[in-house]
Design an enzyme around this catalytic site. Structure first.
Site, PDB file in Angstrom:
ATOM      1  N   HIS A 237      -3.359 -16.005   8.330  1.00 14.66           N
ATOM      2  CA  HIS A 237      -2.715 -14.703   8.451  1.00 14.66           C
ATOM      3  C   HIS A 237      -3.677 -13.634   8.952  1.00 14.66           C
ATOM      4  O   HIS A 237      -3.499 -12.454   8.676  1.00 14.66           O
ATOM      5  CB  HIS A 237      -2.081 -14.306   7.123  1.00 14.66           C
ATOM      6  CG  HIS A 237      -1.038 -15.264   6.670  1.00 14.66           C
ATOM      7  ND1 HIS A 237       0.113 -15.507   7.405  1.00 14.66           N
ATOM      8  CD2 HIS A 237      -0.958 -16.070   5.594  1.00 14.66           C
ATOM      9  CE1 HIS A 237       0.841 -16.409   6.780  1.00 14.66           C
ATOM     10  NE2 HIS A 237       0.227 -16.775   5.684  1.00 14.66           N
TER      11      HIS A 237
ATOM     12  N   PRO B 239       0.805  -1.196   0.000  1.00 12.21           N
ATOM     13  CA  PRO B 239       0.000   0.000   0.000  1.00 12.21           C
ATOM     14  C   PRO B 239       0.844   1.253   0.000  1.00 12.21           C
ATOM     15  O   PRO B 239       1.555   1.541   0.948  1.00 12.21           O
ATOM     16  CB  PRO B 239      -0.738  -0.121   1.322  1.00 12.21           C
ATOM     17  CG  PRO B 239       0.206  -0.877   2.205  1.00 12.21           C
ATOM     18  CD  PRO B 239       1.250  -1.476   1.356  1.00 12.21           C
ATOM     19  N   GLU B 240       0.721   2.023  -1.052  1.00 17.22           N
ATOM     20  CA  GLU B 240       1.248   3.376  -1.066  1.00 17.22           C
ATOM     21  C   GLU B 240       0.025   4.295  -0.980  1.00 17.22           C
ATOM     22  O   GLU B 240      -1.091   3.814  -0.788  1.00 17.22           O
ATOM     23  CB  GLU B 240       2.076   3.610  -2.332  1.00 17.22           C
ATOM     24  CG  GLU B 240       3.176   2.551  -2.493  1.00 17.22           C
ATOM     25  CD  GLU B 240       4.034   2.724  -3.729  1.00 17.22           C
ATOM     26  OE1 GLU B 240       4.259   3.871  -4.150  1.00 17.22           O
ATOM     27  OE2 GLU B 240       4.478   1.704  -4.284  1.00 17.22           O
TER      28      GLU B 240
END
Length: 286
Positions: free
Chosen positions: A95, A2-3
């Site tokens: 996860h 994620p940017e």
DNA sequence: ACCTACCTGTTT
DNA sequence: AAACAGGTAGGT
């Protein structure tokens, strides 16, 4: 994953479904991902606002009684974090690290699920003053590139203390500009026609203006296209982005440049793989 | 201004 | 077996 464009897309996808709901319970499957005040502190509080600063996603949690404490819940997805909503209660999978049940007054509960393969992502909880004042505990971050005040002048000022830093490292430095990561740094430099090896202090005014324009235009277009899905990234409803179809250099080493057909180069710079076209982005000899 | 560590999974 | 992956904190 994620940017800035991906975090903003996640925020927009979650906001209408979480704001107005209150926290029924928090299940912390992996305690090491949670920092600051404990998860029990937000039980019963109501999400009244979402926000984003750089790559940080924030939720303001307001108490129902005036005497209660408000909190900022700050989420950073790092490389492989996913924050998604589920209509049905979701058992913890391999996860899954955090599950938050949110209740609406008239709506059925909804689950906010945090999954992260590499477990780099973090939830941080800070007591808050007001929803208008972001938590002071965030690391020092540079200006938001999509704010109207961002432009050549501000970028020049931000770069001025870092004249010996190459442009790739400068764009990755969150204290210079907030929100740019490895994909968009390479794409911004291509759009600017500047070599990633150029030093920040070597830019003339026209080059600085080109760089500032590219920061804005690349990030804006990526937000419009809901981010880049290479592998893990999805929004709050598991939808992929589509900016991956627009990449000009990232992940294209050895392939012809989409502007001039010369082979895209790749080398490690600032500790990260860096992709550029040596013809469109002339710079120092290797 | 660099390096390594933090993690797990995938690719070479 | 080794290198690599969207990021950053903490060390030198």
């Amino acid at each position: 994953m994620p940017e800035l464009p991906e975090v903003e897309t996640v925020r927009r996808s979650l906001d209408p479904f979480v704001v107005g709901r209150s926290v029924n319970r928090v299940i912390l499957d992996t305690p090491s991902v949670w920092c600051g005040a404990g998860p029990d502190a937000i039980a019963g509080l109501t999400v009244t606002r979402s926000a984003r600063r750089g790559k940080y996603l924030l939720f303001f949690l307001a108490p129902t009684h005036a005497a209660g404490t408000a909190y900022w819940l700050v989420v950073h997805l790092r490389m492989t974090g996913r924050l998604t909503l589920q209509d049905a209660p979701e058992p913890a999978r391999k996860h899954t690290h955090v599950r938050i049940e949110l209740d609406g007054e008239t709506m059925p509960p909804i689950w906010l699920i945090f999954q992260d393969t590499r477990r780099f992502g973090r939830f941080s909880l800070y007591p808050a003053q007001s929803a208008d004042q972001l938590p002071a505990a965030l690391p020092r971050l540079g200006p938001e590139p999509l704010e109207p005040s961002f432009g050549a002048e501000l970028l020049a000022r931000q770069l001025s203390g870092h004249s010996r830093l190459n442009l790739k490292a400068a764009l990755l430095n969150q204290a210079i500009v907030a929100g740019i990561g490895n994909i968009y740094a390479d794409e911004i430099l291509f759009a600017s026609r500047l070599s990633p090896q150029r030093l920040a202090g070597s830019l003339d005014d026209a080059e600085t203006a080109r760089l500032a324009d590219a920061v804005r235009s690349v990030l804006l277009r990526a937000v419009d296209l809901c981010g880049t899905t290479l592998k893990d990234y999805v929004d709050g409803w598991n939808r992929k982005g589509s900016f991956q179809h627009c990449l000009m250099v990232y992940g294209r080493s050895g392939q012809p440049c989409r502007r001039c057909s010369l082979a895209v180069q790749k080398k490690k710079l600032a500790g990260r793989s860096t992709h550029w076209c040596p013809a469109c982005q002339p710079g120092l000899p290797d």
